[in-house]
Design an enzyme around this catalytic site. Structure first.
Site, PDB file in Angstrom:
ATOM      1  N   ARG A 131      68.969 146.383  24.869  1.00 38.48           N
ATOM      2  CA  ARG A 131      68.698 146.046  23.615  1.00 38.48           C
ATOM      3  C   ARG A 131      68.243 147.081  22.544  1.00 38.48           C
ATOM      4  O   ARG A 131      68.874 146.993  21.323  1.00 38.48           O
ATOM      5  CB  ARG A 131      67.324 145.047  23.765  1.00 38.48           C
TER       6      ARG A 131
ATOM      7  N   ALA B 195      67.067 140.175  15.429  1.00 35.96           N
ATOM      8  CA  ALA B 195      67.585 140.623  16.976  1.00 35.96           C
ATOM      9  C   ALA B 195      66.605 139.651  17.872  1.00 35.96           C
ATOM     10  O   ALA B 195      65.533 139.252  17.746  1.00 35.96           O
ATOM     11  CB  ALA B 195      66.960 142.055  17.468  1.00 35.96           C
ATOM     12  N   SER B 196      67.539 138.619  18.355  1.00 35.98           N
ATOM     13  CA  SER B 196      66.490 137.603  18.828  1.00 35.98           C
ATOM     14  C   SER B 196      65.971 137.719  19.956  1.00 35.98           C
ATOM     15  O   SER B 196      65.880 138.776  20.725  1.00 35.98           O
ATOM     16  CB  SER B 196      67.871 136.343  19.497  1.00 35.98           C
ATOM     17  N   LYS B 197      64.945 136.621  20.412  1.00 34.29           N
ATOM     18  CA  LYS B 197      64.005 136.839  21.399  1.00 34.29           C
ATOM     19  C   LYS B 197      64.590 137.130  22.725  1.00 34.29           C
ATOM     20  O   LYS B 197      65.483 136.159  23.180  1.00 34.29           O
ATOM     21  CB  LYS B 197      63.150 135.776  21.499  1.00 34.29           C
ATOM     22  N   PRO B 198      64.438 138.171  23.533  1.00 36.22           N
ATOM     23  CA  PRO B 198      65.129 138.268  25.025  1.00 36.22           C
ATOM     24  C   PRO B 198      65.316 137.239  25.729  1.00 36.22           C
ATOM     25  O   PRO B 198      66.334 136.883  26.507  1.00 36.22           O
ATOM     26  CB  PRO B 198      64.592 139.535  25.245  1.00 36.22           C
TER      27      PRO B 198
END
Length: 377
Positions: A31, A91-94
């Protein structure tokens, strides 16, 4: 890999969000490589609600954001410099990224259309898992797409195509796809997505209503001329597809034409994600805003309602105007949810007819919920 990212992956694996088949992709496409040098962190002391955090100026804060299982805002106000501070890219939540990729049920060689390139991370994960030739990614914002293309190139994980365009239109030149993966929420599944996939393909997308943007839909594409069926498999929250953003709640300069008490405490309409999701299915065009003393709703077509939090059962607590009684509809939908033993959102599903009509249901397609929508047959 940095220790922080290793700990993040270990936590995702332990929770079950990240399965073994995707672990290698997350290791090859870490990420941090895809997060911009400057991001936006929540800050209540700033009028917009966000402050810029630079990796160069505040490295510890930047890394703390990147290594956390949280959303990172990467753009405000579609890139405008004088906007109100509305997040428009992230940036999306992992954990949610891992969950959505797992729900695709990919196999080697599968071809995927990735909607909403954003930072480029999810398209890089798909390329790392399936090979670059299997992935096409579409991003509506040209600047966001260009920056993402630079990052995936630097990481050596460039998808076959990085397309600047409206994700609702898909990318017909690469069809048919085995899967469609969207990181932008929709209110209605585009017929183009179904047309560009093969029968049996999976479409995984955040799906919601203006009232509750909380469902993760896994839709299986039907045979030609047949409906497509899907279920809501998880509770997620993603930014809206730009063309399907809900209307803003505004009150007309007219007095209410109906006053009365509320049948329920206003807090009950939002206190539970499953209840809110159900209410949204019944009242799919209702938007709301909070002020310190009340909740206000509108349907975008002239009807509105306002409900006081304190003394909500008083004769003048509810104010409504227009052809609809929006708050009465909300209260009835909450009562319906209670009467059905408070079903979770994962008990609901969606049918998309060959002509694009959406029908929501509880437990099985014959148990319809709410009003059929988009478009009329």
């Amino acid at each position: 890999m940095r220790d922080g990212y290793e700990r993040l992956l270990a936590g995702l694996t332990l929770s079950g969000a990240l399965e073994e088949g995707w672990l290698g992709a997350f290791e090859r496409a870490p990420r941090p490589v895809f997060v911009p040098e400057s991001v936006w962190a929540p800050d209540a002391a700033i009028p917009t609600g966000y402050r810029r955090v630079s990796r160069v100026v505040e490295p510890e804060t930047w890394w703390a954001l990147v290594d956390a299982d949280e959303v990172i805002v990467t753009q405000l106000d579609d890139g405008a410099h004088d906007g109100p501070g509305v997040p428009t890219s992230c940036a999306s939540k992992p954990s949610q990224v891992a969950t959505m990729l797992r729900r695709l049920d990919v196999v080697d060689g599968a071809r995927v259309l990735d909607i909403g390139t954003g930072t480029g991370w999810t398209s890089a994960l798909l390329a790392a898992r399936l090979g670059r030739e299997s992935v096409t990614t579409v991003e509506v914002d040209a600047n966001v797409a260009a920056e993402a293309a630079d990052r995936v190139k630097a990481a050596g994980l460039v998808p076959e195509r990085v397309v600047v365009g409206d994700g609702l239109a898909g990318w017909p030149k690469g069809a048919p796809y085995d899967h469609i993966h969207s990181t932008a929420a929709v209110r209605r599944v585009p017929r183009t997505w179904i047309a560009q996939t093969r029968p049996g393909a999976t479409i995984v997308t955040p799906w919601g209503t203006p009232y509750a943007n909380t469902g993760l839909l896994r839709l299986v594409r039907g045979e030609p001329g047949a409906p497509s069926y899907g279920r809501f498999v998880d509770n997620v929250s993603f930014m809206w597809m730009r063309a399907q953003r809900p209307h803003e709640v505004t009150l007309p300069p007219v007095p209410p034409d109906r006053l009365g008490p509320s049948a329920i405490a206003p807090d009950l309409a939002l206190s539970n994600v499953d209840a809110a999701f159900t209410i949204g299915l019944h009242v799919p065009d209702a938007c709301y805003v909070h002020t310190w003393d009340r909740i206000t709703l509108s349907d975008g077509n002239g009807s509105w309602a306002s409900v006081r939090y304190e003394t909500w059962d008083a004769p003048d607590a509810v104010r409504q105007w227009g052809t609809r009684r929006l708050w009465d509809e909300i209260a009835l939908a909450r009562t319906w949810w209670e009467s059905r033993d408070r079903p979770s959102l994962t008990r609901f599903g969606l049918t998309v007819t060959p002509r694009g009509r959406q029908k929501t249901w509880l437990d099985e397609p014959k148990n319809l919920v709410g009003r059929p929508r988009f478009p009329a047959e």
